[in-house]
Motif scaffolding. Structure first.
Motif, mmCIF file in Angstrom:
data_model
loop_
_atom_site.group_PDB
_atom_site.id
_atom_site.type_symbol
_atom_site.label_atom_id
_atom_site.label_comp_id
_atom_site.label_asym_id
_atom_site.label_seq_id
_atom_site.Cartn_x
_atom_site.Cartn_y
_atom_site.Cartn_z
ATOM 1 N N THR A 1 -4.666 -9.086 5.177
ATOM 2 C CA THR A 1 -5.169 -10.434 4.956
ATOM 3 C C THR A 1 -4.165 -11.167 4.077
ATOM 4 O OG1 THR A 1 -6.365 -10.033 2.900
ATOM 5 C CG2 THR A 1 -7.498 -9.464 4.957
ATOM 6 N N GLU A 2 -4.444 -12.432 3.805
ATOM 7 C CA GLU A 2 -3.540 -13.194 2.954
ATOM 8 C C GLU A 2 -3.478 -12.636 1.534
ATOM 9 O OE1 GLU A 2 -7.636 -14.823 2.611
ATOM 10 O OE2 GLU A 2 -6.300 -14.224 4.264
ATOM 11 N N LYS A 3 -4.462 -11.833 1.162
ATOM 12 C CA LYS A 3 -4.484 -11.254 -0.181
ATOM 13 C C LYS A 3 -3.919 -9.840 -0.239
ATOM 14 C CE LYS A 3 -8.377 -13.947 -1.979
ATOM 15 N NZ LYS A 3 -9.719 -13.879 -2.616
ATOM 16 N N GLY A 4 -3.695 -9.247 0.880
ATOM 17 C CA GLY A 4 -3.196 -7.881 0.877
ATOM 18 C C GLY A 4 -3.895 -7.028 1.915
ATOM 19 N N ILE A 5 -3.985 -5.739 1.649
ATOM 20 C CA ILE A 5 -4.578 -4.826 2.612
ATOM 21 C C ILE A 5 -5.470 -3.824 1.888
ATOM 22 C CG2 ILE A 5 -2.666 -3.158 2.483
ATOM 23 C CD1 ILE A 5 -3.038 -2.837 5.572
ATOM 24 N N HIS A 6 -6.535 -3.425 2.557
ATOM 25 C CA HIS A 6 -7.393 -2.390 2.002
ATOM 26 C C HIS A 6 -6.822 -1.049 2.428
ATOM 27 C CE1 HIS A 6 -11.261 -0.078 1.432
ATOM 28 N NE2 HIS A 6 -11.016 -0.628 0.261
ATOM 29 N N LEU A 7 -6.068 -0.443 1.553
ATOM 30 C CA LEU A 7 -5.271 0.727 1.880
ATOM 31 C C LEU A 7 -6.114 1.911 2.309
ATOM 32 C CD1 LEU A 7 -2.450 1.872 2.064
ATOM 33 C CD2 LEU A 7 -2.540 2.336 -0.395
ATOM 34 N N GLU A 8 -7.263 2.102 1.673
ATOM 35 C CA GLU A 8 -8.118 3.230 2.036
ATOM 36 C C GLU A 8 -8.574 3.136 3.486
ATOM 37 O OE1 GLU A 8 -8.461 1.267 -0.617
ATOM 38 O OE2 GLU A 8 -9.267 2.333 -2.372
ATOM 39 N N SER A 9 -8.881 1.922 3.933
ATOM 40 C CA SER A 9 -9.301 1.731 5.318
ATOM 41 C C SER A 9 -8.166 2.031 6.279
ATOM 42 C CB SER A 9 -9.793 0.290 5.515
ATOM 43 O OG SER A 9 -10.970 0.050 4.769
ATOM 44 N N LEU A 10 -6.969 1.602 5.937
ATOM 45 C CA LEU A 10 -5.802 1.862 6.781
ATOM 46 C C LEU A 10 -5.539 3.357 6.896
ATOM 47 C CD1 LEU A 10 -3.330 0.908 8.370
ATOM 48 C CD2 LEU A 10 -2.149 0.583 6.183
#
Length: 257
Positions: free
Chosen positions: A63-72
């Protein structure tokens, strides 16, 4: 959520993630091929596939704020685990015409009327071979400084103990670091989009899980300062092991046009 995600594969996921990792700036992964050719490096097509998978999924889940790393990490772990079974199924059941019950240990749970798959052939790409999902993921985390590996045998035991129950396939991760979806949902929605990408680079079924393993490595190295390596490894394997046991009929996987 998944409709927007799929539109980016191929472009922000739904609402921004609430966890602290989601607010970190995005650091795009380079998907450019490495120098050289397949004659000098037989794994080059697999490496290219892994980089491409990691790049596309990273960008799709950003997203424009970053990424949810755990989900990735959970998504890639789930896809990698499922790839292990599909590769064995293709090589032995489809191509060699061997009966499914000769290839796998087939377990049917009366608790939820679902069939699960086990066996030595499945364990090799998942946890036992040189380029297994476990070898690639754990090797990367060790390079990132992990001193004590997580207990993989305990994860296998938990998966076996929860067959047919509501806890099957649910990673045992602290609530602050849980993925946004279950590993099963990641497989259902993402497999139809990302598997053809792996196939386009890798013609040998045995290379399919390795491609997803390489993608996991790409994300682990790219996020080395953003998440503890033991947590990252646990998320990957708690997603990969149970998803290697399921098999989804064609109507269960969804492709968004």
């Amino acid at each position: 959520m998944f409709n927007k995600l799929l539109s980016k594969i191929f472009p922000s996921t739904a609402s921004p993630a609430k966890h602290a990792l989601s607010t970190l700036p995005i650091a795009p992964i380079s998907a450019s091929p490495e120098n050289g050719d397949a004659s000098s490096d037989p794994l080059l097509p697999v490496k290219r596939a892994g980089k491409e998978i990691a790049s596309k999924l990273f960008l799709a889940m950003s997203t424009e704020k970053g990424i949810h790393l755990e989900s990735l990490l959970s998504a890639l772990g789930a896809l990698a685990g499922y790839a292990c079974q599909i590769s064995v199924r293709e090589a032995y059941v489809v191509q060699l015409k061997r009966p499914e019950k000769e290839v796998f240990i087939v377990v049917h749970s009366k608790q939820n009327d679902t069939t699960y798959y086990f066996g030595d052939l499945l364990n090799r790409p998942l946890a036992e071979s040189r380029y297994s999902i476990w070898s690639l993921a754990s090797g990367a985390t060790q390079k990132l400084g992990l001193q004590q590996l997580i207990d993989l045998h305990e994860i296998f035991k938990h998966v076996t103990d929860t067959l047919g129950g509501t806890n099957f396939g649910v990673p045992r991760i602290d609530s602050a670091h849980q993925a946004k979806e279950t590993p099963l949902n990641y497989v259902i929605f993402l497999w139809p989009r990302l598997f053809p990408l792996a196939q386009s680079f890798c013609k040998n079924p045995s290379d399919w899980p390795i491609a997803f393993g390489v993608a996991i490595q790409e994300i682990l190295y790219a996020s080395k300062d953003l998440i503890a390596p033991d947590l990252a490894l646990r998320i990957v394997m708690e997603s990969a092991v149970p998803m290697s046991k399921i098999y989804l009929p064609a109507q269960a996987v969804q492709v968004s046009n």
